[in-house]
Motif scaffolding. Sequence first.
Motif, PDB file in Angstrom:
ATOM      1  N   ASN A 188       0.863  -1.195   0.000  1.00  0.00           N
ATOM      2  CA  ASN A 188       0.000   0.000   0.000  1.00  0.00           C
ATOM      3  C   ASN A 188       0.895   1.239   0.000  1.00  0.00           C
ATOM      4  OD1 ASN A 188       0.653   0.693   2.813  1.00  0.00           O
ATOM      5  ND2 ASN A 188      -0.620  -1.063   3.332  1.00  0.00           N
ATOM      6  N   ALA A 189       0.292   2.396  -0.167  1.00  0.00           N
ATOM      7  CA  ALA A 189       1.077   3.631  -0.258  1.00  0.00           C
ATOM      8  C   ALA A 189       1.704   4.010   1.081  1.00  0.00           C
ATOM      9  CB  ALA A 189       0.202   4.779  -0.765  1.00  0.00           C
ATOM     10  N   THR A 190       1.060   3.640   2.170  1.00  0.00           N
ATOM     11  CA  THR A 190       1.614   3.957   3.488  1.00  0.00           C
ATOM     12  C   THR A 190       2.984   3.291   3.656  1.00  0.00           C
ATOM     13  OG1 THR A 190      -0.638   4.084   4.346  1.00  0.00           O
ATOM     14  CG2 THR A 190       1.130   3.879   5.965  1.00  0.00           C
TER      15      THR A 190
ATOM     16  N   SER B 278      -3.921  16.689   5.296  1.00  0.00           N
ATOM     17  CA  SER B 278      -3.689  15.487   4.503  1.00  0.00           C
ATOM     18  C   SER B 278      -4.278  14.310   5.256  1.00  0.00           C
ATOM     19  CB  SER B 278      -2.192  15.237   4.266  1.00  0.00           C
ATOM     20  OG  SER B 278      -2.002  14.100   3.427  1.00  0.00           O
ATOM     21  N   PHE B 279      -4.191  13.140   4.633  1.00  0.00           N
ATOM     22  CA  PHE B 279      -4.536  11.907   5.329  1.00  0.00           C
ATOM     23  C   PHE B 279      -3.423  11.621   6.341  1.00  0.00           C
ATOM     24  CE2 PHE B 279      -4.752   7.107   5.265  1.00  0.00           C
ATOM     25  CZ  PHE B 279      -5.888   7.046   6.041  1.00  0.00           C
TER      26      PHE B 279
ATOM     27  N   ALA C 273      -1.705   9.169   7.105  1.00  0.00           N
ATOM     28  CA  ALA C 273      -0.563   8.336   6.692  1.00  0.00           C
ATOM     29  C   ALA C 273       0.644   9.185   6.291  1.00  0.00           C
ATOM     30  CB  ALA C 273      -0.962   7.421   5.536  1.00  0.00           C
ATOM     31  N   THR C 274       0.388  10.375   5.739  1.00  0.00           N
ATOM     32  CA  THR C 274       1.484  11.258   5.319  1.00  0.00           C
ATOM     33  C   THR C 274       2.400  11.570   6.501  1.00  0.00           C
ATOM     34  OG1 THR C 274      -0.145  12.283   3.849  1.00  0.00           O
ATOM     35  CG2 THR C 274       1.983  13.382   4.034  1.00  0.00           C
TER      36      THR C 274
ATOM     37  N   VAL D 260       1.882  17.087  -0.579  1.00  0.00           N
ATOM     38  CA  VAL D 260       0.683  16.317  -0.937  1.00  0.00           C
ATOM     39  C   VAL D 260      -0.065  17.046  -2.048  1.00  0.00           C
ATOM     40  CG1 VAL D 260      -1.534  15.431  -0.090  1.00  0.00           C
ATOM     41  CG2 VAL D 260       0.487  15.368   1.384  1.00  0.00           C
TER      42      VAL D 260
ATOM     43  N   ASP E 262       3.829  12.918  -1.833  1.00  0.00           N
ATOM     44  CA  ASP E 262       2.745  11.984  -1.556  1.00  0.00           C
ATOM     45  C   ASP E 262       1.702  12.249  -2.643  1.00  0.00           C
ATOM     46  OD1 ASP E 262       0.461  10.680  -0.803  1.00  0.00           O
ATOM     47  OD2 ASP E 262       0.605  11.196   1.328  1.00  0.00           O
TER      48      ASP E 262
ATOM     49  N   ALA F 133      -0.618  10.218  -3.671  1.00  0.00           N
ATOM     50  CA  ALA F 133      -1.694   9.216  -3.537  1.00  0.00           C
ATOM     51  C   ALA F 133      -2.949   9.621  -4.308  1.00  0.00           C
ATOM     52  CB  ALA F 133      -2.027   9.009  -2.058  1.00  0.00           C
ATOM     53  N   HIS F 134      -3.184  10.943  -4.431  1.00  0.00           N
ATOM     54  CA  HIS F 134      -4.401  11.413  -5.111  1.00  0.00           C
ATOM     55  C   HIS F 134      -4.182  11.682  -6.596  1.00  0.00           C
ATOM     56  CE1 HIS F 134      -6.102  13.377  -1.153  1.00  0.00           C
ATOM     57  NE2 HIS F 134      -5.767  12.106  -0.997  1.00  0.00           N
TER      58      HIS F 134
ATOM     59  N   SER G  92      -1.018   5.685  -4.521  1.00  0.00           N
ATOM     60  CA  SER G  92      -1.862   4.687  -3.844  1.00  0.00           C
ATOM     61  C   SER G  92      -2.851   4.088  -4.834  1.00  0.00           C
ATOM     62  CB  SER G  92      -2.637   5.335  -2.699  1.00  0.00           C
ATOM     63  OG  SER G  92      -3.609   4.423  -2.197  1.00  0.00           O
TER      64      SER G  92
ATOM     65  N   HIS H 283      -5.522   2.245  -3.554  1.00  0.00           N
ATOM     66  CA  HIS H 283      -6.726   1.960  -2.783  1.00  0.00           C
ATOM     67  C   HIS H 283      -7.943   2.223  -3.694  1.00  0.00           C
ATOM     68  CE1 HIS H 283      -9.989   2.825   0.030  1.00  0.00           C
ATOM     69  NE2 HIS H 283      -9.338   2.078   0.907  1.00  0.00           N
TER      70      HIS H 283
ATOM     71  N   LYS I 222      -8.990   5.711  -5.010  1.00  0.00           N
ATOM     72  CA  LYS I 222      -7.992   6.556  -5.684  1.00  0.00           C
ATOM     73  C   LYS I 222      -8.179   6.511  -7.209  1.00  0.00           C
ATOM     74  CE  LYS I 222      -6.591   7.457  -1.598  1.00  0.00           C
ATOM     75  NZ  LYS I 222      -5.440   7.194  -0.773  1.00  0.00           N
TER      76      LYS I 222
ATOM     77  N   GLY J  94      -2.646  -1.394  -2.669  1.00  0.00           N
ATOM     78  CA  GLY J  94      -1.393  -1.307  -3.410  1.00  0.00           C
ATOM     79  C   GLY J  94      -0.832   0.088  -3.370  1.00  0.00           C
TER      80      GLY J  94
ATOM     81  N   TYR K 100      -9.448  16.992   4.556  1.00  0.00           N
ATOM     82  CA  TYR K 100      -9.418  16.158   5.738  1.00  0.00           C
ATOM     83  C   TYR K 100      -9.462  17.074   6.954  1.00  0.00           C
ATOM     84  CZ  TYR K 100      -7.364  12.676   2.582  1.00  0.00           C
ATOM     85  OH  TYR K 100      -7.129  11.824   1.540  1.00  0.00           O
TER      86      TYR K 100
END
Length: 384
Positions: free
Chosen positions: A53-55, A79-80, A82-83, A131, A157, A159-160, A183, A185, A188, A195, A327
């Motif tokens: 996963n991205a984390t 951000s989420f 995880a960042t 991000v 990051d 992810a988006h 990411s 997920h 996304k 992943g 967020y």
Amino acid sequence: MTPYSRQSISEDDIEAVIRVLKSNFITQGPVVEEFERAVAEYCGATHAVAFVNATCALHVALKLLDVTVGDNVWVPAVSFVATANCARFCGAEVGFVDVAPDTGLICPSELEKKLELAKRERRLPKVLIVVHLAGQSADMERIAQICQIYGVRLVEDAAHALSGEYMGKKVGCCLFSEIAVFSFHPVKPMTSGEGGMLVTNQASQARRARLLREHGLDRDVSHAAKLSDAPLHYEQHELGYNYRLSDIHSALGVSQISRLDHFLCEREDLAASYLQRLSDSNLKPLKRNTDCRSSWHLFVVQCDSFEIRNAILRKLGDEGFSVKIHYMPIPNQPYYQSLGARPYDYPKAQSYWSRSLSLPLFPGFQISEVDRVVALCESISRAR
Ligand SMILES: *Cc1c(COP(=O)(O)O)cnc(C)c1O
């Protein structure tokens, strides 16, 4: 309930996964490599390394930059989690940079101010994680210039933002950063179930990322041969993890990336419909930067007040749309407050999150539903 985002799975996607299930490899095998090549080629980076996963990919990104106990890592206040968490995995302290209230993106002038102060206090961060909130790239050229002055290393990051562009190039080409992370997920821009992917233009970083992904075990025979001639010899030189992605997930990823440009077009059409229907509304879409083509991971609108935002959330929920807020600032999280973060040190982040919500946008969402969502929002915001 209609979510704010979800995956689009085709028959081809399903067949790709079934093919792997009927093959010899179901964990990390040839399809992982195929997925890595596809992502590297798509975003124009030289190397891509897949993660579970991205984390985990963010964690390894910071390990590659030798982030450790006593270091500082800065992240945007919005951000989420995880960042920020990936820095804590390394034992580092997390610092937050306030964001522009009309984009939610890291604010270069805030960054500059904070770095100048940190320099005087001898507390400069080792790494800044940028991000690309909602899928729009941050101002990477300016941020990279500032970071260079202060010797701060840069991770994206993203992810988006897979499929998004900045200055005419795909996000992830790492023109202004050392490493970018995506990411996969299901919410996304495209999915592999779970992943993540780390991309970089540095061969040495990619090689070490592969070692860290697999317990730190080095199977490179020519290297190992220095110590032993035994076949299948492997050595562990540093502490690694088990962060492997499987061929099952990668098969979905490979199939999805062939559809990614269609997803992007569909997202752009939906975003254009929202923008047109909101053109004289009290609800303001995020400000768009002319240097960017957004991946439109999220369609965020900002309301006049916290109360109106909450009333719209309730109304949409009652009508079957489970929209979300992206967020609450990370410094508001009790965990980060327990480490000393103070939410009101980030007034623009507070203003951003208290008025924002993400309207539904995903491949398969209909323009007629956009009309309905906008009408519901307007019924609240016009009434107040
Ligand atoms: C989703 C997300 C992550 C984490 O991705 P996973 O693949 O779920 O680990 C990290 N950062 C941001 C900004 C995200 O939106």
